[in-house]
Design an enzyme around this catalytic site. Structure first.
Site, PDB file in Angstrom:
ATOM      1  N   ASN A   8       0.903  -1.239  -0.059  1.00  0.00           N
ATOM      2  CA  ASN A   8      -0.095   0.172  -0.027  1.00  0.00           C
ATOM      3  C   ASN A   8       0.691   1.308  -0.067  1.00  0.00           C
ATOM      4  OD1 ASN A   8      -1.838   1.900   0.467  1.00  0.00           O
ATOM      5  ND2 ASN A   8      -2.543   1.444   2.402  1.00  0.00           N
ATOM      6  N   TRP A   9       1.093   1.582  -1.330  1.00  0.00           N
ATOM      7  CA  TRP A   9       1.827   2.962  -1.380  1.00  0.00           C
ATOM      8  C   TRP A   9       1.536   4.302  -0.698  1.00  0.00           C
ATOM      9  CZ3 TRP A   9       4.046   2.773  -7.209  1.00  0.00           C
ATOM     10  CH2 TRP A   9       4.943   1.603  -7.409  1.00  0.00           C
ATOM     11  N   LYS A  10       0.372   4.278  -0.352  1.00  0.00           N
ATOM     12  CA  LYS A  10      -0.385   5.373   0.240  1.00  0.00           C
ATOM     13  C   LYS A  10      -0.289   6.536  -0.720  1.00  0.00           C
ATOM     14  CE  LYS A  10      -0.309   3.174   4.758  1.00  0.00           C
ATOM     15  NZ  LYS A  10      -0.318   3.349   6.109  1.00  0.00           N
ATOM     16  N   HIS A  91      -9.517   1.195   4.904  1.00  0.00           N
ATOM     17  CA  HIS A  91      -8.406   1.387   5.365  1.00  0.00           C
ATOM     18  C   HIS A  91      -8.712   2.527   6.596  1.00  0.00           C
ATOM     19  CE1 HIS A  91      -4.206   2.679   6.266  1.00  0.00           C
ATOM     20  NE2 HIS A  91      -3.989   1.513   5.855  1.00  0.00           N
ATOM     21  N   GLU A 147      -6.227  -5.014  10.691  1.00  0.00           N
ATOM     22  CA  GLU A 147      -5.249  -3.755  10.533  1.00  0.00           C
ATOM     23  C   GLU A 147      -5.400  -2.931  11.572  1.00  0.00           C
ATOM     24  OE1 GLU A 147      -6.406  -0.805   8.714  1.00  0.00           O
ATOM     25  OE2 GLU A 147      -4.702   0.370   8.251  1.00  0.00           O
ATOM     26  N   SER A 187       3.030  -2.171  10.403  1.00  0.00           N
ATOM     27  CA  SER A 187       4.604  -2.088  10.612  1.00  0.00           C
ATOM     28  C   SER A 187       5.268  -3.398  10.256  1.00  0.00           C
ATOM     29  CB  SER A 187       5.082  -1.791  11.991  1.00  0.00           C
ATOM     30  OG  SER A 187       4.585  -0.272  12.408  1.00  0.00           O
ATOM     31  N   GLY A 208       2.855  -0.940   4.356  1.00  0.00           N
ATOM     32  CA  GLY A 208       2.864   0.386   3.868  1.00  0.00           C
ATOM     33  C   GLY A 208       4.096   0.944   3.663  1.00  0.00           C
TER      34      GLY A 208
HETATM   35  P1  PGA Z   1       2.816   0.435   7.817  1.00  0.00           P
HETATM   36  O1  PGA Z   1       1.161   0.492   6.994  1.00  0.00           O
HETATM   37  O2  PGA Z   1       3.237  -0.860   6.955  1.00  0.00           O
HETATM   38  O3  PGA Z   1       3.542   1.745   7.315  1.00  0.00           O
HETATM   39  O4  PGA Z   1       2.645   0.380   9.165  1.00  0.00           O
HETATM   40  C1  PGA Z   1       0.444  -0.421   7.180  1.00  0.00           C
HETATM   41  C2  PGA Z   1      -1.060  -0.031   7.102  1.00  0.00           C
HETATM   42  O5  PGA Z   1      -1.230   0.976   6.933  1.00  0.00           O
HETATM   43  O6  PGA Z   1      -1.819  -1.097   6.851  1.00  0.00           O
END
Ligand code: PGA
Length: 225
Positions: A8-10, A91, A147, A187, A208
């Site tokens: 998930n590149w956001k 999300h 999540e 994470s 992410g």
């Molecule tokens: P992150 O994001 O890997 O940066 O913690 C995960 C997510 O948004 O589900």
């Protein structure tokens, strides 16, 4: 079932060149591994990132309608026509910053399934999953992601033990049925992936921050093999 590794590149990277280079590195490096790899870039980069044998493309959101007067929204049908196979829905950042409700998430999931997309459905806990499940016709073509927002790297990155992940994954299976894949997001990196998958007993992960670094993301794919 192959492990499912979703990036998930956001709202990253900032340029189309950056997106192209990152996707190319991942597609090249993911060759030969036994995993379903999905890249979910921002909408604007989707047309330039073709799916390949190694990598599928997903979006990070979609509308609950296929077409019509919804300024700024993107239809699941449009995503499908661009070659997307997946869409992330629900999300926690969308719930927190954009006031997305569980009712909206459920309606979006139905629309996405109708358009032929697979849904990566994010939930904070079992209760949220139960609320959405109440109104879903079926969980076919849905992957559920446990999540917890507190575990997201940009929101504190609180570590959830793989034992707790396993407990949650089992509880979620009771809601949706044993054939629905349960994934974990929060994470995840190359160091934690093995115990999350093995002890946490999940089918895959939603990543992410670590998915923006091609080397780290490819190390995660290597670790699950
Ligand atoms: P992150 O994001 O890997 O940066 O913690 C995960 C997510 O948004 O589900």
């Amino acid at each position: 079932m192959k492990p499912i590794i979703i990036a998930n590149w956001k709202m990253n990277p900032l340029t189309s060149r950056g997106a192209f280079v990152l996707a190319k590195k991942v597609a090249k490096g993911a060759k030969g591994y036994n995993a379903t790899v999905v890249l979910c870039p921002p909408y604007v980069f989707i047309p330039q990132l073709p799916a390949s044998k190694n990598v599928q493309i997903g979006a990070q959101n979609c509308s609950w309608e296929q077409k019509g007067a919804l300024t700024g929204e993107v239809s699941p049908f449009q995503l499908k026509s661009l070659g997307c196979t997946f869409v992330i829905l629900g999300h926690s950042e969308r719930k927190k910053y954009l006031a997305e409700t569980l009712g909206m998430v459920q309606a979006k999931a139905e629309a996405a399934l109708q358009a032929g997309l697979k849904v990566i459905l994010c939930v904070e806990n079992v209760r949220e999953l139960q609320m959405i499940a109440k109104n879903m016709k079926s969980f076919k073509n849905i992957l559920v992601v446990f999540e917890p927002s507190s575990a997201i790297s940009t929101q504190g990155g609180k570590r959830i033990t793989p034992g707790n992940i396993s407990t949650m994954a089992q509880a979620m299976k009771k809601v949706v049925g044993k054939n629905v894949p349960i994934l974990y997001g929060g994470s995840v990196d190359a160091k934690s992936i093995t115990s999350i998958m093995k002890v946490g007993k999940v089918h895959g992960v939603l990543i992410g921050a670590a998915s923006l670094d091609a080397k780290e993301f490819l190390n995660i794919i290597k670790e699950v093999n």
